[in-house]
Scaffold this active site. Sequence first.
Site, PDB file in Angstrom:
ATOM      1  N   GLU A 106       6.195  11.879  -2.816  1.00 28.59           N
ATOM      2  CA  GLU A 106       6.287  13.357  -2.848  1.00 28.59           C
ATOM      3  C   GLU A 106       5.021  14.013  -2.292  1.00 28.59           C
ATOM      4  O   GLU A 106       5.063  15.166  -1.875  1.00 28.59           O
ATOM      5  CB  GLU A 106       6.588  13.839  -4.287  1.00 28.59           C
ATOM      6  CG  GLU A 106       5.399  13.947  -5.223  1.00 28.59           C
ATOM      7  CD  GLU A 106       4.922  12.607  -5.772  1.00 28.59           C
ATOM      8  OE1 GLU A 106       5.430  11.546  -5.345  1.00 28.59           O
ATOM      9  OE2 GLU A 106       4.018  12.619  -6.639  1.00 28.59           O
ATOM     10  N   CYS A 155       5.956   6.273  -9.497  1.00 23.56           N
ATOM     11  CA  CYS A 155       4.702   5.980 -10.204  1.00 23.56           C
ATOM     12  C   CYS A 155       4.946   5.614 -11.679  1.00 23.56           C
ATOM     13  O   CYS A 155       5.450   4.547 -11.968  1.00 23.56           O
ATOM     14  CB  CYS A 155       3.705   7.118 -10.046  1.00 23.56           C
ATOM     15  SG  CYS A 155       2.032   6.594 -10.504  1.00 23.56           S
ATOM     16  N   HIS A 163       3.231   7.511  -4.309  1.00 24.39           N
ATOM     17  CA  HIS A 163       3.645   8.909  -4.486  1.00 24.39           C
ATOM     18  C   HIS A 163       4.218   9.485  -3.188  1.00 24.39           C
ATOM     19  O   HIS A 163       3.515  10.237  -2.483  1.00 24.39           O
ATOM     20  CB  HIS A 163       2.452   9.756  -4.957  1.00 24.39           C
ATOM     21  CG  HIS A 163       2.143   9.597  -6.410  1.00 24.39           C
ATOM     22  ND1 HIS A 163       2.811  10.313  -7.391  1.00 24.39           N
ATOM     23  CD2 HIS A 163       1.270   8.794  -7.052  1.00 24.39           C
ATOM     24  CE1 HIS A 163       2.338   9.967  -8.585  1.00 24.39           C
ATOM     25  NE2 HIS A 163       1.408   9.035  -8.416  1.00 24.39           N
TER      26      HIS A 163
END
Length: 246
Positions: free
Chosen positions: A218, A114, A216
Amino acid sequence: MKPIIGISGGHLIDQGGRFPGYKRSYVNDNYIQSVIAAGGVPYIIPVNDEEEVIREQVLNVNGLILSGGDDVFPQFYGEEPLEKLGGVFPERDIFDSRLIKFALELRKPIFAICRGIQILNVTFGGTLYQDLSYIDNCTIKHDQYSRSDLSTHTVTFSSESRLYKIFGDSTRVNSFHHQAIKDVAPGFRVAAVAKDGVIEAIEKEGDDYVVAVQWHPEMLAHKDPLMLTLFKTFVAEADKKKSVSI
Ligand code: MN
């Protein structure tokens, strides 16, 4: 010993309570959990202004994750702030740029997420759109107002990219960004684009493992096996470089 993965930290600033304005160093827990699930040992690298300390912070890890956060200060890529620029934190831009510089110099793999892809691109001489509305024909909703682990828009991978080996032609990703890469930094290639042409991933050309994504992963790794593979691939690179002397 498992590879040690350093995750660049940010500041949380108290808005009220006993110490208004008080700073805390932090990263979001999703990064920690994803690194552990991928077989690495996570450490937060706290923001600071000491170049020699930052070099040693990088020396002490086997791989570097650049985490999300504020917009990059536009002066760092030669632009005045435009109307729709978000919040900036120039001290962190300098910190992240030093982390990146030392990680490359010390041959540590880099995985940028990001804001990470944006500061990485700027560090190597690329530029950004300060807001997606400044891009012609940017028609896709890149700042989704849905839960963090819902993948909403498609990205298509270049067949020469490292990411293609994980994802194949395309996959679906979550999207929480209002800026994007304009000019790709010299020495980097576009690895993925959204259907409206917005750049969603870049990679460094050559042998160094420097991979950056605009979404993202994660937030998805606990439920999307390919997003976990993305972390595992990076952790495996960090593991490979562990024994390389510098
Ligand atoms: Mn997007």
